[in-house]
Design a protein around this motif. Sequence first.
Motif, PDB file in Angstrom:
ATOM      1  N   SER A   6       1.327 -14.484  39.054  1.00 53.01           N
ATOM      2  CA  SER A   6       1.363 -13.223  39.823  1.00 53.01           C
ATOM      3  C   SER A   6       0.796 -13.120  41.079  1.00 53.01           C
ATOM      4  O   SER A   6       1.208 -12.123  42.035  1.00 53.01           O
ATOM      5  N   GLU A   7       0.466 -14.255  41.813  1.00 53.27           N
ATOM      6  CA  GLU A   7      -0.156 -13.998  43.175  1.00 53.27           C
ATOM      7  C   GLU A   7       0.364 -15.196  43.807  1.00 53.27           C
ATOM      8  O   GLU A   7       0.499 -16.320  43.314  1.00 53.27           O
ATOM      9  N   HIS A   8       0.460 -15.209  45.313  1.00 55.33           N
ATOM     10  CA  HIS A   8       0.865 -16.254  45.917  1.00 55.33           C
ATOM     11  C   HIS A   8      -0.147 -16.516  47.113  1.00 55.33           C
ATOM     12  O   HIS A   8      -0.856 -15.509  47.446  1.00 55.33           O
ATOM     13  N   PRO A   9      -0.001 -17.661  47.703  1.00 55.69           N
ATOM     14  CA  PRO A   9      -1.136 -17.857  48.965  1.00 55.69           C
ATOM     15  C   PRO A   9      -0.803 -17.042  49.921  1.00 55.69           C
ATOM     16  O   PRO A   9       0.238 -16.764  50.563  1.00 55.69           O
ATOM     17  N   ALA A  10      -2.071 -16.628  50.665  1.00 55.71           N
ATOM     18  CA  ALA A  10      -1.736 -15.724  51.834  1.00 55.71           C
ATOM     19  C   ALA A  10      -2.405 -16.451  52.806  1.00 55.71           C
ATOM     20  O   ALA A  10      -3.226 -17.222  52.836  1.00 55.71           O
ATOM     21  N   GLU A  50       3.862 -22.969  37.172  1.00 54.18           N
ATOM     22  CA  GLU A  50       2.928 -22.037  38.330  1.00 54.18           C
ATOM     23  C   GLU A  50       2.928 -22.783  39.414  1.00 54.18           C
ATOM     24  O   GLU A  50       2.855 -22.139  40.371  1.00 54.18           O
ATOM     25  N   LEU A  51       2.974 -23.946  39.561  1.00 54.05           N
ATOM     26  CA  LEU A  51       2.981 -24.625  40.856  1.00 54.05           C
ATOM     27  C   LEU A  51       4.507 -24.328  41.544  1.00 54.05           C
ATOM     28  O   LEU A  51       4.402 -24.265  42.719  1.00 54.05           O
ATOM     29  N   ARG A  52       5.517 -24.273  40.864  1.00 50.20           N
ATOM     30  CA  ARG A  52       6.699 -23.955  41.573  1.00 50.20           C
ATOM     31  C   ARG A  52       6.746 -22.490  42.270  1.00 50.20           C
ATOM     32  O   ARG A  52       7.237 -22.361  43.397  1.00 50.20           O
ATOM     33  N   ALA A  53       5.934 -21.588  41.741  1.00 51.81           N
ATOM     34  CA  ALA A  53       5.884 -20.395  42.188  1.00 51.81           C
ATOM     35  C   ALA A  53       5.083 -20.295  43.167  1.00 51.81           C
ATOM     36  O   ALA A  53       5.415 -19.875  44.473  1.00 51.81           O
ATOM     37  N   TYR A  54       4.037 -21.182  43.462  1.00 55.34           N
ATOM     38  CA  TYR A  54       2.982 -21.473  44.526  1.00 55.34           C
ATOM     39  C   TYR A  54       3.803 -22.159  45.648  1.00 55.34           C
ATOM     40  O   TYR A  54       3.742 -21.764  46.899  1.00 55.34           O
ATOM     41  N   TYR A  55       4.581 -23.093  45.222  1.00 62.58           N
ATOM     42  CA  TYR A  55       5.266 -23.836  46.158  1.00 62.58           C
ATOM     43  C   TYR A  55       6.315 -23.067  46.934  1.00 62.58           C
ATOM     44  O   TYR A  55       6.501 -23.288  48.098  1.00 62.58           O
TER      45      TYR A  55
END
Length: 231
Positions: free
Chosen positions: A2-6, A141-146
């Motif tokens: 639900s969150e991404h790196p900012a 989870e890593l895919r969304a983050y990547y």
Amino acid sequence: MSEHPAPGGITSTTGSIGPTGPAGSPASARAELVADTAIALLAERGMRGLTHRAVDEAAGLPQGSTSNVARSRQALLELAVRRHAEREARVLALGEMPDPRGGVESLVSGLALAVHRSLTDHRTLLISRYELALEATRRPELRAYYDATGAVFRDQLAAMVTGLGSTAPDRHALSLIAWADGLMFSCAAGSFSARVPSLEEVRAGLRELVTGMLEAEGTGTADTADTAGGR
């Protein structure tokens, strides 16, 4: 996820990335060291060679230091992806990309320089990116983050081709990224790894792709840029 790196911080849906502190603080420096070491290990040993203990040893840190920064494997991978994106952004020099009003030749020169710089001076980043991308296919989870870390460059590239007259910027941005990624993989890890193309060769390939895309749309931008570029 639900969150991404900012920019300026690390966000983890697992809640397992430890405090990193403000930029320049000891905690931040430790997190960067852990992440940089993880990236180097990925390029050198592959995904199986990346462990908390291996990072501690390679970085010369007391045992348990990496676990204090990234408590789980997922957190360590997220930290590596976040740091990788920061370093790759500097290689690509997103803030120095040309104004699309400079025409096709301006865009081609900027992109070619970024691609060639990655191939010649930052092969460790390339190899580690492939390891992270493959692992992301197995970890949602890593895919969304990547994927989130690549959005800035993708959006900026789409804006550039829009400025050149593209009426299908998302599709054209995908074509450019796929071309660049394919070239870099072939020359860093594929069957062309023994020979890195020259900057002019990279520029020529990009020029052919960009002008072909725009000419197919009949924008007329490509013809003007080619004339200016001496073609």
